[in-house]
Design an enzyme around this catalytic site. Structure first.
Site, PDB file in Angstrom:
ATOM      1  N   ASP A 135       0.815  -1.217   0.000  1.00 30.79           N
ATOM      2  CA  ASP A 135       0.000   0.000   0.000  1.00 30.79           C
ATOM      3  C   ASP A 135       0.851   1.272   0.000  1.00 30.79           C
ATOM      4  O   ASP A 135       0.329   2.368   0.183  1.00 30.79           O
ATOM      5  CB  ASP A 135      -0.953   0.005   1.217  1.00 30.79           C
ATOM      6  CG  ASP A 135      -0.211   0.050   2.553  1.00 30.79           C
ATOM      7  OD1 ASP A 135       1.047  -0.018   2.555  1.00 30.79           O
ATOM      8  OD2 ASP A 135      -0.880   0.163   3.601  1.00 30.79           O
ATOM      9  N   GLU A 142       0.956   4.560   7.251  1.00 30.97           N
ATOM     10  CA  GLU A 142      -0.037   4.040   6.323  1.00 30.97           C
ATOM     11  C   GLU A 142      -0.631   5.173   5.469  1.00 30.97           C
ATOM     12  O   GLU A 142      -0.476   6.351   5.817  1.00 30.97           O
ATOM     13  CB  GLU A 142      -1.139   3.327   7.112  1.00 30.97           C
ATOM     14  CG  GLU A 142      -0.650   2.080   7.873  1.00 30.97           C
ATOM     15  CD  GLU A 142      -0.332   0.885   6.964  1.00 30.97           C
ATOM     16  OE1 GLU A 142      -0.076   1.070   5.752  1.00 30.97           O
ATOM     17  OE2 GLU A 142      -0.331  -0.253   7.469  1.00 30.97           O
TER      18      GLU A 142
END
Ligand code: F6R
Length: 242
Positions: A135, A142
């Site tokens: 990702d 994140e």
């Protein structure tokens, strides 16, 4: 600035990353290494261990800081990053345990983040090893994490939980959902040189986003477009979209 090295295999990626870290330790015996866990660095650590055994490269004055640790696992859990680092690196070289640092996740998490930043304060990281998530995460920054984030508590992205289930018997319910991570801002501020390694087609989108995508928090690694010295060592599959 990115220097991109495309390799034929995981072994070649590991050899190249190993050489950069060995040269740093040899030329600056009291250097500060930034370290990562996961599958990508295993070959690099093994080569550093072999070099220590065969050539006597010493870590007695080296200091290390790791990127992250899961919240919810005791430090001695087989899948904790404390255990990973001891098992795959620290116990096999002559580093002093007191010179190795990982974020503590026991007790007050927010305080632990502040303390990790404080521990880092007197140091610069001479060379920082990074993997990359499918990702686009670096450390556990994140998607959506601000580029200037300090060390912080993070909720793991569903893709990270899925990817890391392989370490937990492929049982997604066993993967921790939170972690403490060195922030993107901390990495950018502290690391003088970054070595990012990745292999496999499942990293191709993230590598593309990091190098050729927009500088956007949806691909956290794209913050490295602002860093003066990033060596990207990847195999052909990870380089597939470049
Ligand atoms: C690990 C870390 C992560 C990993 C990334 C890639 O300390 O910070 O960013 O580097 O998830 O993991 P692997 O190498 O297992 O694909």
């Amino acid at each position: 600035m990115f220097t991109i090295i495309i390799c034929k295999s995981y072994e070649e990626v590991s050899n190249k990353a190993f050489a950069l870290f060995r040269d740093m330790v040899k030329s600056k015996p009291n250097c500060v290494l930034g370290l990562a866990t996961g599958s990508s660095p295993l070959g690099t650590y093994q080569r550093l261990i072999d070099d220590h055994r065969i050539n006597g490269t010493s870590y007695k004055d080296v200091v290390t800081f790791n990127l992250d640790e899961y919240i919810g696992l005791p430090e001695d859990h087989p899948e904790s990053y404390h255990t990973f680092m001891k098992q795959h690196f620290f116990s096999q070289i002559d580093i002093r345990p007191e010179n190795t640092h990982l974020p503590s996740t026991e007790g007050d998490e927010v305080k632990n983040c502040e303390e990790y930043e404080k521990m880092l304060e007197p140091y610069d990281i001479d060379i920082q090893l990074l993997g990359i998530g499918s990702d686009g995460h670096i450390g556990f920054n994140e998607p959506g994490t601000p580029f200037d984030a300090p060390t912080h508590v993070t909720e793991l992205d569903h893709r990270t939980i899925r990817d890391n289930a392989r370490f937990f018997g492929n049982d997604i319910s066993k993967v921790p959902t939170k972690a403490i991570t060195m922030g993107s801002g901390t990495i950018m501020r502290k690391a003088k040189k970054v070595v990012l390694i990745a292999t496999g087609a499942n990293k191709a989108d993230a590598i593309y986003g990091m190098i050729k995508g927009d500088k956007d928090v949806n691909c956290p690694a794209s913050v490295l477009q602002n860093h003066p010295d990033v060596v990207v060592i990847i195999d052909r599959e990870a380089a597939g979209r470049l």
